[in-house]
Design an enzyme around this catalytic site. Sequence first.
Site, PDB file in Angstrom:
ATOM      1  N   ARG A 176       0.749  -1.039   0.334  1.00 25.13           N
ATOM      2  CA  ARG A 176       0.035   0.446  -0.119  1.00 25.13           C
ATOM      3  C   ARG A 176       0.894   1.498  -0.226  1.00 25.13           C
ATOM      4  NH1 ARG A 176      -4.900   1.614  -1.133  1.00 25.13           N
ATOM      5  NH2 ARG A 176      -6.024   3.062   0.242  1.00 25.13           N
ATOM      6  N   THR A 185      -8.357   0.530 -10.105  1.00 20.67           N
ATOM      7  CA  THR A 185      -8.212  -0.617  -9.376  1.00 20.67           C
ATOM      8  C   THR A 185      -8.433  -2.102 -10.784  1.00 20.67           C
ATOM      9  OG1 THR A 185      -8.480   0.375  -8.212  1.00 20.67           O
ATOM     10  CG2 THR A 185      -8.130  -1.858  -7.358  1.00 20.67           C
ATOM     11  N   GLN A 188      -3.779   7.525  -4.475  1.00 23.86           N
ATOM     12  CA  GLN A 188      -4.107   6.964  -2.811  1.00 23.86           C
ATOM     13  C   GLN A 188      -4.664   7.712  -1.898  1.00 23.86           C
ATOM     14  OE1 GLN A 188      -6.263   3.888  -3.635  1.00 23.86           O
ATOM     15  NE2 GLN A 188      -4.428   2.885  -4.718  1.00 23.86           N
ATOM     16  N   ASP A 229      -7.807   8.496  -0.112  1.00 21.78           N
ATOM     17  CA  ASP A 229      -8.558   7.065   1.158  1.00 21.78           C
ATOM     18  C   ASP A 229      -8.690   7.567   1.972  1.00 21.78           C
ATOM     19  OD1 ASP A 229      -9.749   5.606  -1.142  1.00 21.78           O
ATOM     20  OD2 ASP A 229      -8.091   3.783  -0.856  1.00 21.78           O
ATOM     21  N   SER A 274      -7.827   0.995   3.036  1.00 25.88           N
ATOM     22  CA  SER A 274      -8.769   0.901   1.381  1.00 25.88           C
ATOM     23  C   SER A 274      -9.368  -0.619   2.121  1.00 25.88           C
ATOM     24  CB  SER A 274      -6.901   0.046   0.966  1.00 25.88           C
ATOM     25  OG  SER A 274      -8.193  -1.013   0.243  1.00 25.88           O
ATOM     26  N   SER A 275     -10.227  -0.511   0.722  1.00 27.02           N
ATOM     27  CA  SER A 275     -10.809  -1.317   0.886  1.00 27.02           C
ATOM     28  C   SER A 275     -11.294  -2.735   0.093  1.00 27.02           C
ATOM     29  CB  SER A 275     -12.567  -0.940   0.015  1.00 27.02           C
ATOM     30  OG  SER A 275     -12.517  -0.135   1.186  1.00 27.02           O
ATOM     31  N   GLY A 304     -13.418  -1.790  -7.190  1.00 24.26           N
ATOM     32  CA  GLY A 304     -15.148  -1.443  -7.007  1.00 24.26           C
ATOM     33  C   GLY A 304     -14.917  -0.688  -6.040  1.00 24.26           C
ATOM     34  N   GLY A 305     -14.038   0.256  -5.182  1.00 22.25           N
ATOM     35  CA  GLY A 305     -13.761   0.737  -4.219  1.00 22.25           C
ATOM     36  C   GLY A 305     -14.395   0.640  -2.735  1.00 22.25           C
TER      37      GLY A 305
END
Length: 574
Positions: free
Chosen positions: A106, A391, A428, A431, A455-456, A477-478
Amino acid sequence: MPLATVRATFAAVVLAVLSACSQHPGASFDAAQREARDSFMIAAAHPLAAQAGQDILARGGNATDAAMAVQAVLTLVEPQSSGIGGGAFMLYYDAGSKGVQAFDGRETAPSTATPDLFLKADGTPMDFWDAVVGGRSVGAPGVLRMLELAHAEHGKLPWATLFQPAIRLAREGFEVTPRLHELIAHDKYLKTYAPARRYFYQADGSPLPVGATLRNAKLADTLEAVAENGAEAFYEGAIAGDIARAVRNAEGNPGKLTAADIAGYEAKQRDAICRPYREYKVCGMPPPTSGGATVAQILGILESFDMEAHAPTSADAVHLVAEASRLAFADRNRFLADTDFVEVPLEALLDESYLKRRAALISPRHAMGEAQPGLPAQQAAMPDQPSGASTSHFSIVDAQGNAVSITTSIEQAFGSRMMVRGFLLNNQLTDFSFRPEVDGRPVANRVEGGKRPRSSMSPTIVLDEDGDFVLAIGSPGGSRIIGYVAERLVAFIDWDLDAQAAIDLPNYTNRNGPTELEKNTAVTRHAEELRRRGHVLEVETMTSGLHAVARTPDGRLQGGADPRREGVVLSGVR
Ligand code: GLU
C-alpha cells in the site's frame, strides 16, 4: 456499434490471437474438457496481461513469477486501473506449507504530511476532485517493492525475465480496448497535464479510438531499468527523482512527496486474517485495508443464518446480506485504519460471540436503518469517498498448487492524472479521511506522515478443512469491493455455485446506508418487497471486476472472469 457487439468482436479477435490457449471471456465454453487437464490457471482483467501470466506459467514459472508479469503488463494495457505508480495487496498460498501470507504494498503518505492535507484554508474539506487531480494525492508507490519482497521469497524465474512481456508489448504497442476508450473519452481531468494528454489523446484532442495501437517507449525504458537493476532503479535515483519533482511541481495542486519518501518505502509482510466460515477457512488481507476484516465480519454475522435456504437472488438473501454488511460497515467506518499508527481492536471485532450478538440485531422482516458500531469507540466515523472505475484484481494457481490473489490500484481511474516515465501516479492519499476529526473526536483514518490510507481492497483465499486451496478471488469497486467479495463467498460456499456462476450473480450490497442493487438484474424485481421491509434502495450500475480461480473437490481448476469488464480466464498444462 453497441457496446455488447464491440465486446463480442473484441473477444473474438482475442480468441483468434490466443488460438493456442484455453480461454473464456467471462463465459464458459468447453469448460469441462479444459478443467479436466489443466494444471495452472489465471483470471485477470485484460487478455494480454493474462496471456503474459500464462506464458510464464507454461515455461515453469510459479504463481509469484506470473503475478509479476501480469502486473507489469497491466501497467501498460490497463493504465486506468493499476500499475507501478500505485499500490497493491497480495495473498499467497503456499502449497507446501499450506500457509497463507499477506504482502502489503500500500502507498504511504509523505513523511511531512499532516492531518490537514485535504482541508481548505477555512478548515473545511476540499472538494474530492480538487484533491484527486495533481500532486497532493500521490503516495509513495508500493507495487514494485511488494513484488520484490514476494519474489525474493517465492520467485523461481529470474526477476528480469518477468518484465520482458511488458517491455515487448510496450515497444510493439497494444490495441486500445472499448473500456479504455470509453474511460479516456469521458474523463474530465485526463487532459490536465501534458504527459497524459499527449499519451491518451490524438493531436486534435479526440480520445484514442478503439483498436488504435498504443505504444509506450517511456514505460518500456522504465521497465528495462527495473528489469536490469531491480526495484532500486525505481525507488532510488532518476525515476524516483522525476516522480518527486512532478508531484512537487504539479501546477495548481502540488504535493509533498520527496525522493527520500520514495527511497524509504517499505513493503510489509503481515498476518493474514483467517477465519472459519461453515466448513471452510476464509483468509483475507489485514489493515491497512479494511477488506479482510470487514468481509470476515459479514461472513461471521451470516454464519448465524441458514443462507443455503435462500436462493441467491431472493429478497431474503438480499435482505440478510445487506443487513450483515450494514453492521460490518458501521464498525469498519469507525475503527479500521493503518495499524502501524492506530490501535484497531481486530480480535474483538472478529470475536465469534461478538459477531453472534451483532447477528441477533438482524430482523428477518425489517431493515434496521443506520447501524451503530458495536464496541466502545474514542474515534469518530469516517464518511465514505466515491467509488471509482479503477483498480484490478487477478488470481493465479500454478502447476505446483501455489496460489496468488492480488488486488492492485492507482485509486480513481487514471489516478492523479499525472504521468511520469510512461506510468500514471496514484491518488491513493484521497483514501484518507479528509476530516481529521468529527465532533471533536479524531478519525482513525486521518492523514499522518508515513501512514497508509485505509483501503477496501479484499484479495481473498479460501481453504478447505484440510488446509488445501479452494478459491482465490477479489475485485475492484471502491468500498463496494467488500460487498462484491462477501456475496461471492456466500455464493461459492453456501449456494455451491461455480466461480463463473458466482461472479455472474447480480451485485447487491449495503455500506451502512441505502441497499444498493445492480441495475437491470434479477434482484431489482424485489424492490417493492425490500422497501416494505424498510430498505432505502439505490438501483445503479455496479461495475465489479471479480476474477477467481477455484479448485473443485475432484481437483480440477475452474475460473471466473467478470463479464462487466474485459477480463479472461486462461489455463494450461505444465
Ligand atoms: N482505492 C480503493 C481502495 O484501496 C480502490 C478503488 C477502487 O477499487 O475503485 O479501496
